[in-house]
Design a protein around this motif. Structure first.
Motif, PDB file in Angstrom:
ATOM      1  N   ASP A  33       0.815  -1.226   0.000  1.00 44.54           N
ATOM      2  CA  ASP A  33       0.000   0.000   0.000  1.00 44.54           C
ATOM      3  C   ASP A  33       0.850   1.277   0.000  1.00 44.54           C
ATOM      4  OD1 ASP A  33       0.785   0.211   2.786  1.00 44.54           O
ATOM      5  OD2 ASP A  33      -1.014   1.423   3.108  1.00 44.54           O
ATOM      6  N   HIS A  34       2.170   1.150  -0.116  1.00 45.83           N
ATOM      7  CA  HIS A  34       3.035   2.332  -0.168  1.00 45.83           C
ATOM      8  C   HIS A  34       3.327   2.724  -1.618  1.00 45.83           C
ATOM      9  CE1 HIS A  34       4.672   3.011   4.081  1.00 45.83           C
ATOM     10  NE2 HIS A  34       3.639   2.194   4.183  1.00 45.83           N
ATOM     11  N   SER A  35       2.346   2.568  -2.462  1.00 46.11           N
ATOM     12  CA  SER A  35       2.521   2.784  -3.896  1.00 46.11           C
ATOM     13  C   SER A  35       2.842   4.238  -4.237  1.00 46.11           C
ATOM     14  CB  SER A  35       1.250   2.361  -4.634  1.00 46.11           C
ATOM     15  OG  SER A  35       0.106   2.974  -4.050  1.00 46.11           O
ATOM     16  N   ASP A  36       2.381   5.175  -3.426  1.00 45.78           N
ATOM     17  CA  ASP A  36       2.577   6.597  -3.717  1.00 45.78           C
ATOM     18  C   ASP A  36       4.033   7.023  -3.618  1.00 45.78           C
ATOM     19  OD1 ASP A  36       2.354   6.101  -0.919  1.00 45.78           O
ATOM     20  OD2 ASP A  36       2.061   8.241  -0.558  1.00 45.78           O
ATOM     21  N   GLU A  37       4.846   6.256  -2.893  1.00 45.09           N
ATOM     22  CA  GLU A  37       6.256   6.620  -2.710  1.00 45.09           C
ATOM     23  C   GLU A  37       7.173   5.931  -3.709  1.00 45.09           C
ATOM     24  OE1 GLU A  37       7.312   5.491   1.219  1.00 45.09           O
ATOM     25  OE2 GLU A  37       5.541   6.401   2.060  1.00 45.09           O
ATOM     26  N   MET A  38       6.629   5.019  -4.491  1.00 51.48           N
ATOM     27  CA  MET A  38       7.475   4.214  -5.366  1.00 51.48           C
ATOM     28  C   MET A  38       7.899   4.969  -6.620  1.00 51.48           C
ATOM     29  SD  MET A  38       5.716   0.443  -5.243  1.00 51.48           S
ATOM     30  CE  MET A  38       7.006  -0.198  -6.346  1.00 51.48           C
ATOM     31  N   ASP A  39       9.062   4.611  -7.129  1.00 58.26           N
ATOM     32  CA  ASP A  39       9.490   5.087  -8.433  1.00 58.26           C
ATOM     33  C   ASP A  39       8.476   4.622  -9.477  1.00 58.26           C
ATOM     34  OD1 ASP A  39      11.915   5.978 -10.271  1.00 58.26           O
ATOM     35  OD2 ASP A  39      11.169   4.067 -11.051  1.00 58.26           O
ATOM     36  N   GLY A  40       8.121   5.511 -10.395  1.00 61.71           N
ATOM     37  CA  GLY A  40       7.092   5.193 -11.380  1.00 61.71           C
ATOM     38  C   GLY A  40       7.399   3.957 -12.205  1.00 61.71           C
TER      39      GLY A  40
END
Length: 317
Positions: A260-267
């Motif tokens: 659920d930490h998708s917002d912080e991931m490199d695109g």
């Protein structure tokens, strides 16, 4: 006592706290400046005369930023995790760093169990069929949590609460943590090495804090030890995961990985993982609940007030 100048960095004023709380925070400083995350130069320009910084989850404050703020005394993190703050250098510079310890423990722990149940019980497929008017259960498989080997990586506050809930389901709960928690073991959880834990588990919940020691801890060696059919839930920062090694394991199609930490991931990393149907990506919603929002508000404000009153609380360095 008040701050002379308080920087609010990478925090959306309209969505993070209610207007009344912001009004209280603004009353604790002579000047407040809201600084967006981009461009980076915006923060650098404001650092030289600030004595306090408030930052959002996942925001980096490095040695460079601390050194460029000669009057800095306090950094308040609007989150439990503080892995992207150079807390050691802050301590060296006599800058206190506070976090929101435990504000969303219950919310995250319940999300872990909810996301496991959704996939273990075939709920997503069931909802799709029901909406389409298909009332057949044929082909939907499910497993029970009772009796399953439930491994927890990181037995901090959230890990402990996940363990308690899993025990309530009758799971066989085991854990690995940097420091053994012998008192908690009396509740019926068993300590194992990380390698054995991941090798035996039917379900894995990753609840480690992000530190230099834990970054990349889930690498090729670990993923190769995870057995077929395992459900993995990671509500910790994705820096704990070596993405290319996770992708290689996902290719086999025999595990479920939930994050659920998708917002912080490199695109590019996120796009790569989204190719695999056995990788379940949520927005950052594990921490969200009405109760957690109230806890966040009171703790964040309380930390600031405590520092100014000479009674700092929730200090991490």
């Amino acid at each position: 006592m008040k701050f002379n100048k308080l920087l609010v960095y990478n925090i959306d004023k309209s969505s993070s706290l209610d207007p009344q709380t912001w009004k209280k925070i603004e009353s604790l400083t002579n000047r407040i400046v809201f600084v967006p995350k981009d461009p980076p130069q915006a923060l650098k320009r404001e650092l030289k005369d600030t004595d306090g910084i408030l930052v959002n989850f996942g925001t980096t404050i490095s040695k460079e930023e601390i050194d460029n703020a000669p009057h800095l005394k306090y950094i308040g993190v609007m989150a439990t995790a503080f892995g992207k703050i150079d807390v050691a250098h802050a301590k060296k510079k006599k800058v206190l760093v506070s976090n929101l310890k435990g504000y969303s423990t219950e919310s995250v722990a319940e999300f872990v169990i909810a996301s496991i149940l959704e996939h273990a019980r075939g709920l997503e497929e069931g909802k799709k069929r029901g909406k389409a008017g298909n009332v057949s259960e044929a082909g939907i498989s499910a497993i029970e949590l009772k009796g399953k080997n439930f491994g927890i990586v990181g037995l901090g506050d959230i890990g402990k609460r996940v363990a308690e809930i899993a025990l309530g389901f009758g799971a066989d709960v085991r854990y690995w943590s940097k420091h053994r928690k012998k008192d908690f073991e009396k509740k019926g959880v068993t300590f194992e090495s990380l390698e054995k834990l991941v090798s035996d588990a039917n379900i894995l919940s990753i609840n480690l804090a992000q530190t230099k020691e834990t970054e990349g801890i889930f690498n090729k060696n670990i993923f190769n030890k995870i057995k077929s059919g395992t459900i993995i839930v990671n509500t910790a920062p994705m820096e704990l995961i070596v993405i290319k090694d996770l992708a290689e394991r996902l290719k086999k199609g025999d595990i479920i990985f939930i994050l659920d930490h998708s917002d912080e991931m490199d695109g590019k990393d996120l796009k790569n993982l989204l190719k695999y149907p056995n990788c379940v990506v949520y927005p950052p919603i594990a921490y969200i609940s009405n109760e957690a929002a109230e806890n966040k508000k009171s703790l964040f404000l309380g930390n600031i007030q405590g520092f100014l009153n000479g009674k700092p609380q929730n200090i991490v360095n």
